[in-house]
Design a protein around this motif. Structure first.
Motif, PDB file in Angstrom:
ATOM      1  N   ASN A  86       0.812  -1.210   0.000  1.00 23.07           N
ATOM      2  CA  ASN A  86       0.000   0.000   0.000  1.00 23.07           C
ATOM      3  C   ASN A  86       0.855   1.274   0.000  1.00 23.07           C
ATOM      4  N   ARG A  87       2.123   1.131  -0.390  1.00 22.80           N
ATOM      5  CA  ARG A  87       2.997   2.289  -0.563  1.00 22.80           C
ATOM      6  C   ARG A  87       3.826   2.088  -1.824  1.00 22.80           C
ATOM      7  N   ILE A  88       4.000   3.157  -2.581  1.00 23.06           N
ATOM      8  CA  ILE A  88       4.750   3.092  -3.834  1.00 23.06           C
ATOM      9  C   ILE A  88       6.193   2.681  -3.578  1.00 23.06           C
ATOM     10  N   GLU A  89       6.804   3.209  -2.519  1.00 18.93           N
ATOM     11  CA  GLU A  89       8.206   2.885  -2.256  1.00 18.93           C
ATOM     12  C   GLU A  89       8.403   1.393  -1.965  1.00 18.93           C
ATOM     13  N   ASP A  90       7.396   0.744  -1.366  1.00 22.41           N
ATOM     14  CA  ASP A  90       7.498  -0.695  -1.119  1.00 22.41           C
ATOM     15  C   ASP A  90       7.396  -1.486  -2.422  1.00 22.41           C
ATOM     16  N   THR A 103      -2.643   7.678  -3.221  1.00 26.32           N
ATOM     17  CA  THR A 103      -3.039   8.825  -2.400  1.00 26.32           C
ATOM     18  C   THR A 103      -1.867   9.316  -1.559  1.00 26.32           C
ATOM     19  N   ALA A 104      -1.128   8.396  -0.959  1.00 26.73           N
ATOM     20  CA  ALA A 104       0.046   8.781  -0.172  1.00 26.73           C
ATOM     21  C   ALA A 104       1.114   9.410  -1.059  1.00 26.73           C
ATOM     22  N   PHE A 105       1.240   8.933  -2.294  1.00 27.50           N
ATOM     23  CA  PHE A 105       2.242   9.449  -3.228  1.00 27.50           C
ATOM     24  C   PHE A 105       1.966  10.907  -3.587  1.00 27.50           C
ATOM     25  N   ALA A 106       0.695  11.313  -3.527  1.00 34.79           N
ATOM     26  CA  ALA A 106       0.332  12.693  -3.872  1.00 34.79           C
ATOM     27  C   ALA A 106       0.753  13.699  -2.804  1.00 34.79           C
ATOM     28  N   THR A 107       1.136  13.230  -1.630  1.00 37.29           N
ATOM     29  CA  THR A 107       1.590  14.133  -0.562  1.00 37.29           C
ATOM     30  C   THR A 107       3.042  14.516  -0.802  1.00 37.29           C
ATOM     31  N   LEU A 125       8.478   7.476 -18.685  1.00 37.12           N
ATOM     32  CA  LEU A 125       7.367   7.779 -17.794  1.00 37.12           C
ATOM     33  C   LEU A 125       6.154   8.134 -18.644  1.00 37.12           C
ATOM     34  N   LEU A 126       5.097   7.326 -18.539  1.00 36.17           N
ATOM     35  CA  LEU A 126       3.944   7.420 -19.433  1.00 36.17           C
ATOM     36  C   LEU A 126       2.688   7.739 -18.636  1.00 36.17           C
ATOM     37  N   GLY A 127       2.026   8.859 -18.941  1.00 35.60           N
ATOM     38  CA  GLY A 127       0.755   9.191 -18.315  1.00 35.60           C
ATOM     39  C   GLY A 127       0.800   9.137 -16.806  1.00 35.60           C
ATOM     40  N   THR A 128       1.785   9.793 -16.212  1.00 29.40           N
ATOM     41  CA  THR A 128       1.959   9.659 -14.765  1.00 29.40           C
ATOM     42  C   THR A 128       2.193  11.024 -14.125  1.00 29.40           C
ATOM     43  N   GLN A 129       2.537  11.027 -12.851  1.00 29.92           N
ATOM     44  CA  GLN A 129       2.744  12.254 -12.090  1.00 29.92           C
ATOM     45  C   GLN A 129       3.920  12.093 -11.156  1.00 29.92           C
ATOM     46  N   PRO A 130       4.540  13.206 -10.749  1.00 32.72           N
ATOM     47  CA  PRO A 130       5.605  13.127  -9.757  1.00 32.72           C
ATOM     48  C   PRO A 130       5.040  12.977  -8.351  1.00 32.72           C
ATOM     49  N   ARG A 131       5.861  12.506  -7.448  1.00 26.32           N
ATOM     50  CA  ARG A 131       5.478  12.521  -6.033  1.00 26.32           C
ATOM     51  C   ARG A 131       5.171  13.962  -5.639  1.00 26.32           C
ATOM     52  N   GLY A 132       4.034  14.165  -4.995  1.00 26.91           N
ATOM     53  CA  GLY A 132       3.628  15.518  -4.630  1.00 26.91           C
ATOM     54  C   GLY A 132       2.852  16.241  -5.707  1.00 26.91           C
ATOM     55  N   GLY A 133       2.638  15.578  -6.852  1.00 31.03           N
ATOM     56  CA  GLY A 133       1.861  16.191  -7.919  1.00 31.03           C
ATOM     57  C   GLY A 133       0.376  16.163  -7.613  1.00 31.03           C
ATOM     58  N   ASN A 134      -0.359  17.002  -8.315  1.00 30.76           N
ATOM     59  CA  ASN A 134      -1.811  17.061  -8.139  1.00 30.76           C
ATOM     60  C   ASN A 134      -2.471  16.432  -9.352  1.00 30.76           C
ATOM     61  N   PRO A 135      -3.031  15.218  -9.203  1.00 30.13           N
ATOM     62  CA  PRO A 135      -3.585  14.557 -10.384  1.00 30.13           C
ATOM     63  C   PRO A 135      -4.767  15.287 -11.008  1.00 30.13           C
ATOM     64  N   ALA A 136      -5.574  16.001 -10.204  1.00 33.99           N
ATOM     65  CA  ALA A 136      -6.725  16.769 -10.705  1.00 33.99           C
ATOM     66  C   ALA A 136      -7.553  15.983 -11.720  1.00 33.99           C
ATOM     67  N   PRO A 137      -8.046  14.799 -11.334  1.00 35.55           N
ATOM     68  CA  PRO A 137      -8.745  13.962 -12.305  1.00 35.55           C
ATOM     69  C   PRO A 137     -10.156  14.448 -12.601  1.00 35.55           C
ATOM     70  N   ASP A 138     -10.695  13.984 -13.709  1.00 37.24           N
ATOM     71  CA  ASP A 138     -12.104  14.162 -14.009  1.00 37.24           C
ATOM     72  C   ASP A 138     -12.890  13.352 -12.970  1.00 37.24           C
ATOM     73  N   PRO A 139     -13.886  13.936 -12.320  1.00 32.62           N
ATOM     74  CA  PRO A 139     -14.611  13.201 -11.263  1.00 32.62           C
ATOM     75  C   PRO A 139     -15.233  11.901 -11.737  1.00 32.62           C
ATOM     76  N   ARG A 140     -15.481  11.778 -13.026  1.00 36.96           N
ATOM     77  CA  ARG A 140     -16.117  10.565 -13.539  1.00 36.96           C
ATOM     78  C   ARG A 140     -15.217   9.335 -13.412  1.00 36.96           C
ATOM     79  N   ILE A 141     -13.914   9.548 -13.207  1.00 40.94           N
ATOM     80  CA  ILE A 141     -13.026   8.381 -13.110  1.00 40.94           C
ATOM     81  C   ILE A 141     -13.311   7.557 -11.861  1.00 40.94           C
TER      82      ILE A 141
END
Length: 281
Positions: free
Chosen positions: A79-83, A203-207, A128-144
């Motif tokens: 449940n963590r990206i680093e793991d 979610t943790a990665f977005a922090t 890196l394809l269709g991704t975000q950095p650690r701390g990035g804001n994904p800002a997704p479409d709510p329909r996802i």
């Protein structure tokens, strides 16, 4: 007869008592390291495009890989990206490899970044394809939030989540959907537990590590890096790709028109040319 995307057997490598599923095939005499793939949220071995995997395998070995507890891999999902990244390093060592190229899509791109930062000595080049950095804001479409967690994803879910809005984009999506279902012995679907763990991990990665300088850590990635996205990514806003290319010292960015989250699946021939040029140069 050499293996292909459709015939490469699913193998297992044991790490810490769990069996990690992988498929490995391609040109082992190219002088290039194998290309290791990290997959998207809930994705397994058969969510890759055979046009891309076989096209890339002509010039190097490719390794498709399931995280711990994902689809045919055993064990409790991380449940963590680093793991996830540390697990991958253990798998690479268990396979007897000292260097790989890495391609990460979506959540897999998050794993690829942490894998490269935490185990830099193992990585030559990074996609890196269709991704975000650690701390990035994904800002997704709510329909996802309705489409992405659906227990059995439909073709319409994939068209919305991964492809552009035009008629041509939707047809490219249907073509991809047909290609990725051609293999007879498909990897089993991922569990609800895997989905929940990956939601927690992303979610943790977005922090951010440092809210005042959220992307400074990307300077630790010294490897040549190719960032690819579609112009309208409803899953992870395309601006995140710009943040990565601004902060990774040796990075370049390609944005495909009329494309979404899975731009490499919408333009497989174009992406294949770009990826091969990047890996070969």
């Amino acid at each position: 007869m050499s293996d292909t995307h459709f015939t490469a057997p699913t193998r297992f490598i044991e790490v810490d008592g769990d069996g990690f599923a992988y498929r490995r095939w391609g040109n082992a005499n190219s002088g290039q390291p194998p290309l290791l793939f990290f997959q998207h949220f809930r994705g397994g071995l058969d969510h890759w495009d055979p046009l891309l995997t076989d096209g890339l395998a002509a010039g190097r070995e490719v390794i498709l890989y399931n995280y711990r507890g994902c689809a045919s891999s055993t064990g409790a999902p991380r449940n963590r990206i680093e793991d996830k990244a540390d697990d991958a390093a253990k798998v690479i060592h268990a396979l007897g490899l000292s260097k790989v190229d890495v391609a990460g899509f979506s959540l897999g791109g998050m794993v690829a970044q942490d894998f490269t930062q935490r185990h830099s000595e193992l990585v030559r080049k990074l996609l890196l394809l269709g991704t975000q950095p650690r701390g990035g804001n994904p800002a997704p479409d709510p329909r996802i939030f309705e489409a992405a967690p659906r227990p059995v994803p439909t073709v319409d879910d994939f068209l919305f989540l991964f492809f552009g809005p035009s008629k041509a984009a939707k047809q490219a999506g249907r073509d991809f959907w047909a290609r990725r279902h051609q293999r007879e012995d498909q990897d089993p679907p991922s569990s609800v537990e895997l989905m929940q763990a990956e939601i927690e991990a992303s979610t943790a990665f977005a922090t951010p590590l440092d809210p005042e300088k959220p992307f400074d850590h990307l300077a630790e990635i010294s490897q040549p890096t190719l960032v690819v996205n579609g112009v309208n990514d409803v899953m992870i806003a395309t601006i995140n790709s710009w943040h990565m290319v601004q902060n990774i010292p040796n990075a370049q960015l390609i944005v495909y028109p009329d494309a979404g989250h899975g731009a490499q699946f919408q333009y497989p021939e174009r992406f294949l040319k770009h990826a091969i040029q990047f890996l070969d140069e």
